[in-house]
Design an enzyme around this catalytic site. Structure first.
Site, PDB file in Angstrom:
ATOM      1  N   LYS A  52      26.072 -22.116 -73.382  1.00  0.00           N
ATOM      2  CA  LYS A  52      25.185 -23.146 -72.827  1.00  0.00           C
ATOM      3  C   LYS A  52      25.929 -24.481 -72.704  1.00  0.00           C
ATOM      4  CE  LYS A  52      21.011 -20.859 -74.504  1.00  0.00           C
ATOM      5  NZ  LYS A  52      19.938 -20.755 -75.497  1.00  0.00           N
ATOM      6  N   GLN A  96      17.891 -23.270 -80.980  1.00  0.00           N
ATOM      7  CA  GLN A  96      18.221 -21.856 -80.782  1.00  0.00           C
ATOM      8  C   GLN A  96      17.495 -20.980 -81.807  1.00  0.00           C
ATOM      9  OE1 GLN A  96      20.021 -20.773 -78.212  1.00  0.00           O
ATOM     10  NE2 GLN A  96      20.065 -18.626 -78.789  1.00  0.00           N
ATOM     11  N   ASP A 119      13.189 -25.062 -72.864  1.00  0.00           N
ATOM     12  CA  ASP A 119      13.069 -23.619 -73.126  1.00  0.00           C
ATOM     13  C   ASP A 119      11.726 -23.079 -72.620  1.00  0.00           C
ATOM     14  OD1 ASP A 119      15.160 -22.190 -74.284  1.00  0.00           O
ATOM     15  OD2 ASP A 119      14.795 -23.013 -76.281  1.00  0.00           O
TER      16      ASP A 119
END
Ligand code: GUN
Length: 293
Positions: A52, A96, A119
């Site tokens: 990422k 995460q 997200d």
């Protein structure tokens, strides 16, 4: 049979985003800034987050990685989330998953300012997505929709079977494909671990989205001739063939299923590469204030 090349499409999309970022900055806009919080030393998570960060650099975003040991307390992590919420330079951020067991993932997700939740996991974004309002759509479903769009796969009136009912893939995917418009207008059936006649249901599907994390679950006898098969599985299995000592296995028995399909995604190189590009897409929307102003 046509192979859906997620690697190629994601590379194209990254270049499109990079171009848009250049234009945005040239016309006086702010450089997009994505932050990622990584807790612990899970190999998979470390790899995802490293990809990422690299992707951010590629498209011209600023990125910030916040790494903490898995001994961090829930309160300390919530404080980091709070600080990121307040940080005006950061347009969007992710924490995460998975998190260590002593930390409530739901509490952390709900602590994220939904306007920075690139997200798309916060209940506000999930709720808005479900009623068809502009929202951050989570990475995997967004990536799959983009593959369907770019390969011009017909969806209207099709029977679609989603296998798996997770919050981040199965549930949003089933909802999005049943929404009005393209890609959507499908008749969607959700199958899961308690479904009795899964083979009979799958064999009538025009589109199968396999997202239950069970390697080689979808076999040739479950697939109709000409079906579209999207494989979301990414189970890590030990392997002597790779440098890393593991390889990714999909939920579809590719070798026997592929020849029956009109379109199929490989693992790796199908859905996987699309998820990072979805995150970049959402981050750009956040920078522009496209959804929440
Ligand atoms: N873990 C696996 N996939 C994801 C994702 O898309 N976002 C976050 N935050 N964690 C993940």
């Amino acid at each position: 049979m046509e192979l859906i090349d997620g690697k190629k499409i994601s590379a194209e999309m990254k270049d499109e985003i990079a171009l848009k970022v250049q234009e945005h900055i040239k016309s006086g806009g702010k450089q997009p800034h994505l932050a990622a919080v990584l807790v612990g030393n899970d190999g998979g998570s470390e790899t995802y987050v490293a990809h990422k960060v690299k992707a951010c650099e590629y498209v011209g975003y600023k990125s910030t990685l916040i790494k903490r040991e898995d001994t961090i307390t829930e309160a300390e992590l919530l404080q980091i989330v709070h600080d990121l919420n307040q940080n005006e330079d950061i347009d969007g951020f992710i924490v995460q998953l998975p998190l260590p067991k002593h930390i409530s993932e739901q509490k952390v997700i709900e602590a994220i300012d939904f306007r920075k939740d690139v997200d798309g996991f916060h209940p506000v974004n999930v709720g808005r997505m479900i009623i068809g309002l502009p929202s951050y759509v989570s990475a995997t479903p967004f990536g799959i929709l983009e593959l369907i769009r770019r390969y011009k796969i017909e969806t209207s009136g099709k029977n679609c079977v989603v296998i798996g009912r997770s919050n981040i893939v199965g549930k949003p995917m089933a909802n999005l494909l049943s929404q009005k418009g393209y890609p959507g207008d499908c008749t969607v059936t959700v199958c899961h671990s308690r479904t009795k006649n899964i083979k009979e249901i799958c064999v009538n599907a025009d589109i199968i989205i396999a997202a239950m994390g069970s390697p080689d679950f979808v076999t040739a006898e479950m697939v109709k001739e000409g079906a579209v098969v999207i494989d979301v599985g990414t189970t890590r299995v030990p392997s002597t063939e790779t440098k890393s000592g593991f390889k990714l296995k999909g939920d579809v028995k590719f070798d026997e299923v592929a020849s029956k399909c009109s379109f199929i995604t490989p693992v790796p190189g199908g859905v996987g590469p699309m998820t990072i590009v979805s995150l970049l897409h959402n981050t750009f929307l956040a920078t522009l204030g496209e959804i929440y102003g």
